[in-house]
Design an enzyme around this catalytic site. Structure first.
Site, PDB file in Angstrom:
ATOM      1  N   CYS A   1     -54.516 -40.456  -5.694  1.00 26.25           N
ATOM      2  CA  CYS A   1     -54.143 -40.816  -6.927  1.00 26.25           C
ATOM      3  C   CYS A   1     -52.987 -41.746  -6.880  1.00 26.25           C
ATOM      4  O   CYS A   1     -51.981 -41.519  -6.283  1.00 26.25           O
ATOM      5  CB  CYS A   1     -53.732 -39.461  -7.485  1.00 26.25           C
ATOM      6  SG  CYS A   1     -53.123 -39.696  -9.102  1.00 26.25           S
TER       7      CYS A   1
ATOM      8  N   CYS B   1     -47.031 -39.893 -23.655  1.00 29.19           N
ATOM      9  CA  CYS B   1     -47.839 -38.726 -23.990  1.00 29.19           C
ATOM     10  C   CYS B   1     -46.914 -37.523 -24.042  1.00 29.19           C
ATOM     11  O   CYS B   1     -46.251 -37.356 -23.083  1.00 29.19           O
ATOM     12  CB  CYS B   1     -48.771 -38.699 -23.111  1.00 29.19           C
ATOM     13  SG  CYS B   1     -50.006 -40.330 -23.084  1.00 29.19           S
TER      14      CYS B   1
ATOM     15  N   CYS C   1     -47.031 -34.961 -20.976  1.00 23.96           N
ATOM     16  CA  CYS C   1     -46.818 -35.593 -19.656  1.00 23.96           C
ATOM     17  C   CYS C   1     -45.364 -35.746 -19.299  1.00 23.96           C
ATOM     18  O   CYS C   1     -44.468 -36.114 -19.806  1.00 23.96           O
ATOM     19  CB  CYS C   1     -47.379 -36.962 -19.659  1.00 23.96           C
ATOM     20  SG  CYS C   1     -47.251 -37.897 -18.050  1.00 23.96           S
TER      21      CYS C   1
ATOM     22  N   CYS D   1     -52.339 -33.257 -12.648  1.00 23.24           N
ATOM     23  CA  CYS D   1     -52.298 -34.055 -13.590  1.00 23.24           C
ATOM     24  C   CYS D   1     -51.333 -34.036 -14.652  1.00 23.24           C
ATOM     25  O   CYS D   1     -50.890 -33.113 -15.102  1.00 23.24           O
ATOM     26  CB  CYS D   1     -53.741 -33.948 -14.209  1.00 23.24           C
ATOM     27  SG  CYS D   1     -53.936 -35.220 -15.615  1.00 23.24           S
TER      28      CYS D   1
END
Ligand code: SF4
Length: 363
Positions: free
Chosen positions: A125, A136, A139, A355
């Site tokens: 990633c 966001c 996040c 994530c």
């Protein structure tokens, strides 16, 4: 030559290397030697390219043009085999890159955990910016704001650093790339797409093994669809209506769901390709079965799948993680409507590699 500040040869494409070689009065085949050394062979310094004449190497070094590979500053290993790397750029910034053996634990993982050398497929990633401006609300990277775009060389450099550290043999081992680390790749489009070409032509990643995720930068989705070489498209959806999406993803004010879904509907998919919609479930915010039914309506007619991710908690994030049965109930609604939906197992949660957790000051 690329306009960005050039710290090394890494990031130059074949044409740019050809220009450089000619400028130095060298025969054109030297460009191929350089290209092969930098990308497929992952050579770390010009000194190691013994096929090049000494004087040519010395002239390049005098211009400050060594290969310019990125340095791994630190790494954190999770109990599940995931490794989070802090990778340093030439100007002293750090970005995060994550290695996930056995893929991301999604639809085809067998549920077993991989040891350090015990993998037969893996995903890297990569980050596209230092920080992110999209903001966001769930996040951790968003808390940094955006510092700068990464160059194509810095994007490719993350992949090369991890491939070398993991001693990957590209001929025999299967590695995927996801552009889902720090940053919004479509707000750094020229560098991102140049990196894609270098990874495809140079490092020999088939485009079908690369996926880019966007928060929904609609004009770039259209442009991306026209690219001759491109990764697969993932859209970070995270809400089923504008009201909720605006609350958790302010970018939705600029490109609301109707515009975004129209772009997805018009996206020219290849044979057997699907768009991935990612949906981070936030407890009591977007995780009701009624929301799932709205998602069904949103994606109707689009060849797609949905990845469901229960929020990865983190300091400074105002949302909670939904209970497992809630996540399953959400998935059920989608599956019963004929939409492939997968619950993604979080990777490297203990080392802040999962994530939405990438933030270089943590850990
Ligand atoms: S989820 Fe992605 S686009 Fe949104 S703030 Fe985080 S890094 Fe940026």
């Amino acid at each position: 030559m690329a306009k960005e500040q050039q710290h090394g040869l890494l990031g130059l494409d074949f044409q740019e290397l050809s220009q450089l070689v000619l400028k130095h009065g060298q025969p054109e085949y030297r460009a191929r030697q350089l290209f092969d050394a930098i990308y497929p062979q992952r050579v770390a310094s010009l000194d190691s390219i013994s096929t090049l004449p000494k004087e040519f190497r010395a002239a390049l070094l005098e211009e400050g043009l060594d290969i310019g590979q990125l340095r791994i500053e630190k790494s954190f290993q999770s109990t599940d085999g995931t490794i989070r790397y802090l990778i340093a750029t030439a100007d002293g910034e750090t970005v995060e890159t994550v290695w996930m053996p056995e893929g991301d634990g999604g639809e085809s993982g067998d549920g077993t955990e991989a040891g350090e050398n015990d993998w037969n497929r893996a995903t890297i990633c990569v980050s596209s910016q230092v920080g992110c401006a999209v903001n966001c609300q769930f996040c951790l990277t968003a808390l940094l704001g955006v510092k700068r775009n990464l160059t194509a060389g810095e994007i490719v450099g993350q992949v090369l650093a991890v491939l070398s550290d993991r001693q990957v043999d590209m001929e025999r081992q299967r590695v995927n790339i996801v552009f889902m680390g720090m940053g919004e790749p479509f707000l750094n489009y020229p560098h991102f797409i140049k990196a894609v070409r270098l990874l495809a032509e140079g490092v020999r990643f088939p485009e079908s093994r690369m996926t880019v995720s966007t928060s929904g930068i609609v004009p770039r989705i259209h442009e991306f669809g026209e690219e001759p070489v491109r990764p697969k498209l993932a859209i970070s959806l995270n809400a089923s209506n504008d009201q909720v999406r605006e609350r958790i993803m302010p970018i939705n004010r600029k490109w609301p769901l109707a515009t975004l879904m129209q772009a997805a509907r018009e996206f020219p998919l290849r044979n057997r390709e699907r768009i991935t919609f990612e949906y981070v479930l936030l407890d009591g915010v977007n995780d009701d079965p009624a929301h799932a039914r709205e998602v069904v309506e949103l994606v109707r007619g689009i060849r797609c799948k949905v990845n469901l991710i229960a929020l990865n908690p983190g300091p400074g994030i105002a949302f909670g993680t939904p209970a497992e049965d809630r996540v399953k109930a959400f998935q059920q609604v989608l599956v019963q409507s004929g939409i492939p939906a997968f619950i993604r197992r979080p990777r490297g949660r203990d080392i802040y590699a999962a994530c939405g957790q990438l933030k270089r000051t943590v850990g």
